[in-house]
Design a protein around this motif. Structure first.
Motif, mmCIF file in Angstrom:
data_model
loop_
_atom_site.group_PDB
_atom_site.id
_atom_site.type_symbol
_atom_site.label_atom_id
_atom_site.label_comp_id
_atom_site.label_asym_id
_atom_site.label_seq_id
_atom_site.Cartn_x
_atom_site.Cartn_y
_atom_site.Cartn_z
ATOM 1 N N ALA A 183 0.825 -1.206 0.000
ATOM 2 C CA ALA A 183 0.000 0.000 0.000
ATOM 3 C C ALA A 183 0.860 1.258 0.000
ATOM 4 C CB ALA A 183 -0.931 -0.012 1.221
ATOM 5 N N LYS A 184 1.908 1.261 0.804
ATOM 6 C CA LYS A 184 2.802 2.415 0.865
ATOM 7 C C LYS A 184 3.549 2.605 -0.454
ATOM 8 C CE LYS A 184 2.308 4.206 4.991
ATOM 9 N NZ LYS A 184 1.905 5.630 5.153
ATOM 10 N N ILE A 185 4.003 1.491 -1.027
ATOM 11 C CA ILE A 185 4.696 1.560 -2.314
ATOM 12 C C ILE A 185 3.752 2.085 -3.391
ATOM 13 C CG2 ILE A 185 5.694 0.113 -4.145
ATOM 14 C CD1 ILE A 185 6.876 -1.626 -1.822
ATOM 15 N N GLY A 186 2.494 1.658 -3.337
ATOM 16 C CA GLY A 186 1.509 2.145 -4.291
ATOM 17 C C GLY A 186 1.299 3.645 -4.184
ATOM 18 N N GLU A 187 1.291 4.164 -2.950
ATOM 19 C CA GLU A 187 1.140 5.608 -2.758
ATOM 20 C C GLU A 187 2.305 6.367 -3.379
ATOM 21 O OE1 GLU A 187 0.732 6.365 1.391
ATOM 22 O OE2 GLU A 187 -1.101 5.167 1.602
ATOM 23 N N LEU A 188 3.520 5.839 -3.215
ATOM 24 C CA LEU A 188 4.685 6.496 -3.797
ATOM 25 C C LEU A 188 4.641 6.443 -5.321
ATOM 26 C CD1 LEU A 188 7.546 5.302 -1.406
ATOM 27 C CD2 LEU A 188 6.383 7.527 -1.439
ATOM 28 N N GLY A 189 4.067 5.373 -5.861
ATOM 29 C CA GLY A 189 3.891 5.294 -7.302
ATOM 30 C C GLY A 189 2.888 6.323 -7.807
#
Length: 427
Positions: free
Chosen positions: A245-251
């Motif tokens: 989820a955090k990686i998706g936000e950074l994407g």
């Protein structure tokens, strides 16, 4: 996965050839003999073979062989024996396994610590024993990296990990304590990219590991004795979903991009197009040559979550199980870390962060960046898993992370990757 790593750590574990079956396949790359006469050692069928004229034979890649040659030959003269250091330029691990099984391999081989599971499975290396004084002088991550099933199978001498490079000319936030602080500072810099971290279309689980661990992800659980449990796969578990989820936000924010790869990540930083870079000691030469006013610091984690913990990769000396001169091989590898004579000579020709505490202290004044990397590896990194099942992690996890950066649903994408990994491990 695209990696442009200008470092000592062989990434054989990432490739499918790490499996025991593939590693046992024949290798035909001939080593260039790194002795005084620099002749080639070739069998009549063009297969790799040890130098027949030397008492002790050591195989390594070109950089390590060149850094070791003079010190090893000097050591041999003191013992009254001849030493040959041979270069095996390609597929060193599988070439070594094949030659060792055939009885024409070296006595010692230099390689990455994550080879150990495969080498032990193939009965290719013998355990080593260090004195308590030598062990106490090596940082814990070095000892842990070469320990497999409770036995030491290698003598560590250098370590690498990832760190955060900061262009001080583009931002005043030179040691961000959270990813969120980094993102805000990077956006304020107004550069083409906020953070140069390799992702790529196919993924790069190695460079993404600090973010994965900060979100709570793990790769393998541990048994009661501390060894890794390949039946407990963390990809797809709760922590990995939080990471996703955090990686998706950074994407979504454009902080992470699949267009940033191992081929262009360092150049984005050296060209002033990103204030922050996640990379390793192999990036130093390019950064220095570019005249960047930089600093090196710990990679921050997500606010309120876990510390970011990248992989530590350790390079080690291994004793071949079927070498011609096992006694001298054991003596040599233990003498490597008896003091700093050999390791300092190697460092002077091929600068790598050391694992010996006294060598780290010796280098502190003149090589502060190398000492920083050694310290970060010791205090804030975990040894890359050396069990053979790790080869099943790289592809699915890296691809899942790349897809999430590209906009795929984080939870379902990470769960599917975990299912794929578990199925592959189950066979």
């Amino acid at each position: 996965m695209s990696l442009n790593r200008r470092s000592f750590l062989s990434f054989t574990a990432i490739a499918a050839t790490l499996s025991a079956a593939a590693a046992c396949s024949g290798g035909t790359d001939a080593p260039e003999t790194a002795t005084a006469d620099s002749t080639e050692a070739m069998a009549s069928d063009d297969s790799v073979m040890r130098d027949p004229d030397a008492d002790l034979v050591i195989w390594a890649d070109e950089k390590k062989a060149n850094s070791l040659r003079e010190a090893a030959i000097t050591w041999g003269k003191a013992q009254g024996i001849t030493v040959a250091v041979q270069v095996v330029a390609n597929e060193l691990q599988s070439t070594f396994i094949t030659a060792n099984q055939a009885g024409n391999g070296p006595d010692v081989v230099l390689g990455a610590h994550d080879w150990i599971g495969n080498l032990v499975q193939n009965n290719s290396v013998s355990p080593v024993t260090l004195s308590e004084a030598a062990k106490s002088n090596i940082v814990e991550v070095g000892i842990n990296a070469v320990t497999y099933d409770g036995q030491m199978y290698g003598v560590p001498y250098a370590v690498e990990t990832l760190a955060l490079f900061v262009n001080k000319g583009l931002t005043s936030v030179t040691a961000p304590t959270t990813i969120e602080e980094l993102v805000a500072a990077g956006q304020a810099a107004g550069t083409e990219a906020v953070l140069s971290l390799p992702v790529g279309e196919s993924g790069d689980a190695y460079h993404m590991q600090p973010l994965y661990t900060s979100g709570g992800g793990y790769l393998f659980g541990k048994n009661a004795d501390g060894s890794l449990n390949p039946q407990d796969v963390g990809v797809g578990a709760e922590g990995s979903l939080a990471s996703a989820a955090k990686i998706g936000e950074l994407g979504t924010q454009g902080v992470l991009r699949t267009s940033i790869t191992g081929d262009n990540a360092i150049s984005l930083f050296t060209e002033g197009k990103a204030p922050y870079l996640v990379s390793g000691p192999w990036a130093l030469a390019d950064i220095v040559n570019a005249g960047i006013d930089y600093t090196v610091s710990q990679i921050p984690g997500f606010e309120g979550l876990n510390t970011a913990r990248p992989f530590a990769g350790v390079n080690a000396f291994y004793v071949a199980s079927k070498g011609k001169n096992a006694a001298f091989a054991q003596t040599f590898v233990t003498d490597v870390v008896k003091d700093t004579t050999i390791t300092r000579a190697m460092f002077d020709l091929n600068q790598l962060p050391p694992v010996q505490k006294d060598l780290t202290e010796e280098l502190k004044a003149d090589y502060p960046d190398m000492v920083t990397f050694a310290t970060l590896a010791s205090e804030h990194a975990d040894p890359m898993p050396s069990i053979p099942e790790m080869s099943e992690i790289w592809g699915p996890l890296g691809k899942a992370e790349a897809n999430i950066v590209g906009g795929s649903d984080p939870a379902t994408t990470m769960t599917s990757a975990g299912d794929e990994i578990k199925s592959a491990i189950a066979g």
